[in-house]
Design an enzyme around this catalytic site. Sequence first.
Site, PDB file in Angstrom:
ATOM      1  N   GLY A 211       1.073  -0.758  -0.395  1.00  0.00           N
ATOM      2  CA  GLY A 211      -0.057   0.389   0.179  1.00  0.00           C
ATOM      3  C   GLY A 211       0.608   1.084  -0.223  1.00  0.00           C
ATOM      4  N   ASP A 212       0.253   2.509   0.480  1.00  0.00           N
ATOM      5  CA  ASP A 212       0.815   3.852   0.319  1.00  0.00           C
ATOM      6  C   ASP A 212       2.122   3.901   1.289  1.00  0.00           C
ATOM      7  OD1 ASP A 212      -0.868   4.276  -1.447  1.00  0.00           O
ATOM      8  OD2 ASP A 212      -2.209   5.400  -0.153  1.00  0.00           O
ATOM      9  N   SER A 255      -4.286  -0.586   1.584  1.00  0.00           N
ATOM     10  CA  SER A 255      -5.928  -0.546   2.216  1.00  0.00           C
ATOM     11  C   SER A 255      -6.243   0.889   1.111  1.00  0.00           C
ATOM     12  CB  SER A 255      -5.308  -0.445   2.824  1.00  0.00           C
ATOM     13  OG  SER A 255      -4.811  -1.488   4.196  1.00  0.00           O
ATOM     14  N   ARG A 325     -10.446  -0.970   8.396  1.00  0.00           N
ATOM     15  CA  ARG A 325     -10.117  -0.079   9.644  1.00  0.00           C
ATOM     16  C   ARG A 325     -10.934   1.333   9.200  1.00  0.00           C
ATOM     17  NH1 ARG A 325      -5.528  -1.590   7.025  1.00  0.00           N
ATOM     18  NH2 ARG A 325      -4.216   0.305   7.195  1.00  0.00           N
TER      19      ARG A 325
END
Length: 571
Positions: A211-212, A255, A325
């Site tokens: 992800g990032d 995410s 989340r």
Amino acid sequence: MLISEFFIMVNQPTLLSSQLFYENRVVEVTLNRVMLGLWKEIETRRKRSASFNCISKDADHHFLLVSEIVGARETEEEDQTNKDGGRKHNVLLYPYAFTVSYTERTKHHCWRCKDIIFHCLDKAQRQQWVQTINNQLSLLSIRPKRLLVYINPYSGKQRGKWIYEQRVAPLFSRASISTDVIVTESANHARDHLKTEVDLKQCDGVVCVGGDGMFSEVVHGLVSRTQSDSRVDQNQPNQDLVPCALRIGIIPAGSTDCICYSTTGTNDPVTSALHIIMGDSQPMDVCSVHHNNTFLRYSVSLLGYGFYGDVLTDSERKRWMGPSRYDFSGLKTFLTHQYYEGTVAFLPAKDNLGNPRDKIKCRTRCHICEQGANNGQLLSGDHVYKMAEENSDEETSGDGVWRVIRGKFLAINAACMSCACPRSPRGLSPYAHLADGTTDLILVRKASRLDFLRHLIRHTNKDDQFDMSFVEVHRVRRFRFAPKHSNVISEVDLSETSGKKICNQVCTAHPNNDTGHSNWNCDGEILPHADIQVSVHCQLIRLFARGVERGTTFDTYTWSVIEGSNLSWQA
Ligand SMILES: CCCCCCCCCCCCC/C=C/[C@@H](O)[C@H](COP(=O)(O)O)NC(=O)CCCCC
Ligand SMILES: Nc1ncnc2c1ncn2[C@@H]1O[C@H](COP(=O)(O)OP(=O)(O)O)[C@@H](O)[C@H]1O
Ligand SMILES: [Ca+2]
């Protein structure tokens, strides 16, 4: 593509030309430096009562740009029957098949790898075709040949390893790219490995699967390594940084995947792999974040205080929930409806870089980003700047005008790029640019819950999230923030940089029990300090991407058909 450009392509010297069997017909296939053309149709064979009849047909012209070919290989027997529709007669008459894989654009900026199978009369002819095509590809110097790949096995839904092995590695192997793959064992594994251990000369690029946060690790590793190799001190907030030589590829498995989505238009691993194979190059701005002249972190997407800082802080305790989340913590933070007092000072961007509401989207070969690079947006360290206090107070210096805004904010966000992602397809700042040397500073003042909800919902649809009385947005080159109970943007601090005491103390020191501060969300990492100084470094890194492409036009189709054309292929 203009018809004149097409003529230029056609008139390149021929490298190879043969009569081959393709689908149901014999065609003349020609390769030159820029295109593989399936040119004159010689004859078409159609099955009729178990026998073949030759039916001549009008000219039918297809071509494929060499730059969009992934690779050529001898066709496996099972591929020959499966993918070629089980045309057994091909095997009998033209038994030696080879496959050319190429990129094809599908919907929503997604790319796919497609195959064409050609059949040759003999082995030597097949070998010659495969070799000549692959030799041409190896001459494309922008394409990476050796990649260093880091996989975060815990990103997103923990499918990074599967995504890489099943969807990406086979494409790299078709493109003859060799890889060193490292599955990370802990946070910062990739960053530290890049910083200290890797011989960067041994690879043509770095790929992160995740992800990032994983991308951020790779950026930190590469940028820090580049600065230390060049003896540049990252602790100086106004220091010119040395751009990184290696490009970075992102295989999205995280995410949010905002950096991948904002630079390719989608979060699709196959599309990203194809951008890497094609050797695309997209420059990107990086923000450096300092506290009291000490380097904290780099950011390429979101720097968010208040709402996004609080969402992140809460969500970190719920990593086990995976990407959802953020939805849970987002709702919780929204209900808490916390605002924060503080002061923001910023140096606006030059006018020729547009503004965050001008509706000019950053697209492939963006002219605003070109202007940014030409402006020399990266600020050098010896500029003297001044700052004026109060809402619209301004003061001019050699470097421009600093503005200071004090208030109560639900959120302070800096978007160095649009921050488009599946949750918000237009992003936090839809008209922000990837490589113009600026960041869009969004100030969301205290407002009712309902108004804030309306503002948030506008991130998910086509309405303008900035068209609200409590929201303002500025395109800036630098900014600073000081929470209320801090004296960071103070008389003393300003005098150090401007040499003049032009500003009263903006934020009064407060006896405080240390509540009332949020955290900064820096590309998904929590920053330990609330008072920060941010500078945008124009085009400090490059990605294996090309920015979001404009709508589908003629030149976005790879396997194009030009029917009924009288063009001829010339040697
Ligand atoms: C009522 C509907 C409200 C919906 C609001 C949606 C707004 C979404 C804007 C998202 C901007 C995302 C900017 C990118 C941030 C990432 O760097 C960061 C880390 O990502 P990763 O490493 O993949 O985990 N992601 C976030 O901070 C998540 C923010 C989500 C907030 C809802
Ligand atoms: N092997 C590992 N174990 C634990 N954390 C890791 C590992 N590799 C990377 N990380 C960290 O995981 C965090 C989240 O990674 P990321 O790939 O962004 O996933 P997500 O998008 O789900 O947040 C990053 O801060 C990164 O430094
Ligand atoms: Ca930018």
